[in-house]
Design an enzyme around this catalytic site. Structure first.
Site, PDB file in Angstrom:
ATOM      1  N   GLU A   1     -14.684 -33.908   5.738  1.00  0.00           N
ATOM      2  CA  GLU A   1     -13.781 -34.749   4.931  1.00  0.00           C
ATOM      3  C   GLU A   1     -14.428 -35.111   3.595  1.00  0.00           C
ATOM      4  O   GLU A   1     -13.783 -35.039   2.544  1.00  0.00           O
ATOM      5  CB  GLU A   1     -13.421 -36.026   5.702  1.00  0.00           C
ATOM      6  CG  GLU A   1     -12.444 -36.896   4.912  1.00  0.00           C
ATOM      7  CD  GLU A   1     -12.302 -38.289   5.493  1.00  0.00           C
ATOM      8  OE1 GLU A   1     -12.157 -38.421   6.719  1.00  0.00           O
ATOM      9  OE2 GLU A   1     -12.339 -39.246   4.698  1.00  0.00           O
TER      10      GLU A   1
ATOM     11  N   SER B   1     -18.455 -36.874  16.012  1.00  0.00           N
ATOM     12  CA  SER B   1     -17.309 -37.628  15.499  1.00  0.00           C
ATOM     13  C   SER B   1     -17.806 -38.908  14.834  1.00  0.00           C
ATOM     14  O   SER B   1     -18.348 -39.806  15.489  1.00  0.00           O
ATOM     15  CB  SER B   1     -16.363 -37.968  16.662  1.00  0.00           C
ATOM     16  OG  SER B   1     -15.543 -39.052  16.318  1.00  0.00           O
TER      17      SER B   1
HETATM   18  S1  SF4 Z   1      -9.255 -41.221  11.318  1.00  0.00           S
HETATM   19 FE1  SF4 Z   1      -7.238 -40.359  11.767  1.00  0.00          FE
HETATM   20  S2  SF4 Z   1      -5.767 -41.595  10.600  1.00  0.00           S
HETATM   21 FE2  SF4 Z   1      -7.815 -41.966   9.751  1.00  0.00          FE
HETATM   22  S3  SF4 Z   1      -7.999 -40.489   8.072  1.00  0.00           S
HETATM   23 FE3  SF4 Z   1      -8.917 -39.520   9.861  1.00  0.00          FE
HETATM   24  S4  SF4 Z   1      -7.242 -38.369  10.765  1.00  0.00           S
HETATM   25 FE4  SF4 Z   1      -6.311 -39.833   9.354  1.00  0.00          FE
END
Ligand code: SF4
Length: 400
Positions: free
Chosen positions: A174, A309
Site C-alpha cells: 500500500e 498483516s
Molecule cells: S484496512 Fe480495509 S478498509 Fe482500511 S484501507 Fe485497508 S482494505 Fe480499506
C-alpha cells in the site's frame, strides 16, 4: 470499444454469495454477534472485540476476485500479488485457478492482452497500472476507497509542491502504491517514516538542520529520486498507510508539527505544514474495539491474522499492553493446551511458547485483523475449547 478497466464489480454478488458463505462464514461468530459478542461454554468465557475481521475494503476485494473468476471462466486470471495478507484467503484464490504474479521486475511479461489482472485492495504503483493499461488486458481494480482517499491527499500535496511525509512501511504494497502517486507530478517528492524514532530524526533535521549525507544514508530507501532534505522538508504534508497504529500516526504528526513550529513563525505554518488523517475507519474501529476489552478482565488475548498483516500486528501491540497476547496465523498454531506457535507483539518472527493457557484462565479475549475471515475465528475458539472441555459446540449452535 471493449471495456477493459473495471472498478465496480460485475453484478454477480448473488451468484458468488453461497461460495463465500460456505468458505468464510462461522456459526460460532454469528452466535457471538447475536449474544453481545460473547460465548460462555465449557467453563470459559470468550469475549469478541466489537469490531473484528474482514473490513469493507477486504470484503469487497475478495468478492470482486470471486466475481472475476465467474465472469471470465475461459480466461487466464492473475493477481499482482497477495490480494490481502491472509494465507488462507490467498491459497483459496489460487485453488480457484487465479495465478499470483511474482514480485520480480519482469512480473508482467507473462500477461497477454486476452488475460485478466486483479489489482489488490492495497492498490498498485502508478507505473504498474500504466503498464497494464498499455497491454490492453482486462484490469479488475479492487483498490479500497480509503486507500484512494490517501492517494487523493498525496496528489493534492504534489500539486501544491508540498512533500508527502508518509507514516508507513516502505516495503508494504500500500505504501509503495501511495508514494508512487507523486511520480505523476514532475518535481514532487515523498519521504516514508516508519516509526517514532525515524520521525524524531526528521523532526530534528527540520528544527535544527543537520548533516545532509547522514540523513540521506538513514533514509536512502525511503525517499523519492532527487530528494534533498534541505529543500524538500521546507513544506510537508502528512499521510499514513491506512493500517498503522493510529495513536502513533497522531504522535508523529504532532512531532513534525512541533518541528515546523520551531523553525517557522506561527503565521507561516499554513504554508509549511499540512496534515490530513488518512487512517481508515475500519482500522480505527478495530483498534478502538481492542481497547474496549481492556477493562473486561480478560486472562489472555488471542489475535488472529497473517504475520505480515500490518493492521493485525498493531492489534496485537495494543492488546499486549493489558493482557498476555498471542498473535496466531490460525487455529493450527495452537498445538495443545500447553504449546502454542505465535508471533510476540512487536517482534518479526514466530516463536513456540509453553504454558500459554494456565488452568486459572477463564476469560479469553479474541480479535482478528481486517484480512481474517470469520471461519478462522470460529475454528480457533473451537480449538481452545477442546483443550478445556468435552462440550459439544454443535449442540449449542443447534439449540440457537
Ligand atoms: S484496512 Fe480495509 S478498509 Fe482500511 S484501507 Fe485497508 S482494505 Fe480499506
Amino acid at each position: 470499444m471493449e471495456q477493459t478497466y473495471f472498478q465496480k464489480g460485475f453484478g454477480l454478488r448473488t451468484e458468488i454469495r453461497p461460495q463465500l458463505q460456505e468458505t468464510y462464514r462461522s456459526q460460532i461468530v454469528d452466535l457471538m454477534r447475536a449474544n453481545g459478542f460473547r460465548l460462555d461454554a465449557g467453563g470459559l468465557t470468550f469475549l469478541l472485540a466489537m469490531e473484528f475481521g474482514f473490513c469493507y475494503g477486504v470484503e469487497r476485494a475478495v468478492e470482486y476476485a470471486y466475481e472475476t473468476v465467474a465472469k471470465f471462466p475461459d480466461r487466464k486470471v492473475f493477481l499482482t500479488g497477495e490480494i490481502i495478507h491472509n494465507p488462507h484467503v490467498n491459497n483459496k484464490l489460487q485453488r480457484m485457478g487465479i495465478e499470483f504474479l511474482p514480485s520480480s521486475a519482469d512480473k508482467y511479461d507473462k500477461v497477454a492482452r486476452e488475460d485478466v489482472v486483479i489489482v489488490p485492495a492495497f492498490g498498485l504503483p502508478a507505473a504498474d497500472l500504466e503498464l497494464l493499461g498499455k497491454k490492453g488486458c482486462v484490469v479488475v481494480d479492487t483498490t479500497c476507497g480509503s486507500v484512494l482517499n490517501v492517494w487523493k491527499n498525496v496528489e493534492r500535496y504534489a500539486r501544491l509542491g508540498v512533500t508527502s511525509v508518509i507514516h508507513g512501511k516502505f516495503e508494504h504494497e500500500e505504501t509503495q502504491a501511495t508514494f508512487s502517486r507523486t511520480s505523476l507530478f514532475p518535481g514532487a517528492h515523498y519521504l516514508v517514516v516508519r516509526d517514532k524514532p525515524e520521525a524524531a530524526d526528521v523532526s530534528r533535521y527540520i528544527a535544527e538542520g543537520g548533516e545532509r549525507s547522514g540523513f540521506m544514508k538513514r533514509f536512502s530507501n525511503a525517499v523519492s529520486d532527487g530528494f534533498d532534505p534541505d529543500v524538500h522538508l521546507q513544506r510537508i504534508g502528512l499521510a499514513n498507510q491506512t493500517t498503522m497504529l493510529s495513536s502513533e500516526s497522531l504522535e508523529i504528526a504532532e512531532m513534525l508539527r512541533e518541528a515546523m513550529r520551531a523553525r517557522y513563525a506561527e503565521d507561516e505554518m499554513g504554508e509549511h505544514y499540512h496534515s490530513f488523517d488518512t487512517i481508515c475507519s475500519a482500522t480505527q474501529d478495530r483498534q478502538d474495539a481492542v481497547y474496549g476489552l481492556k477493562n473486561k478482565n480478560v486472562d489472555i488475548m488471542i489475535v488472529i491474522g497473517g504475520y505480515n498483516s500490518s493492521n493485525t500486528n498493531n492489534l496485537a501491540k495494543i492488546s499486549a499492553k493489558f493482557a498476555p497476547t498471542f498473535h496466531l496465523e490460525d487455529a493450527t498454531s495452537i498445538l495443545s493446551g500447553d504449546e502454542i506457535r505465535h508471533k510476540p507483539a512487536g517482534t518479526k518472527s514466530e516463536t513456540l511458547s509453553r504454558g500459554w493457557f494456565p488452568a486459572s484462565a477463564r476469560c479469553i479475549g479474541i480479535t482478528a485483523g481486517a484480512s481474517t475471515p470469520n471461519n478462522q475465528i470460529g475454528e480457533t475458539i473451537e480449538r481452545i475449547l477442546s483443550f478445556r472441555s468435552t462440550i459439544n459446540l454443535q449442540s449449542i449452535l443447534g439449540a440457537q
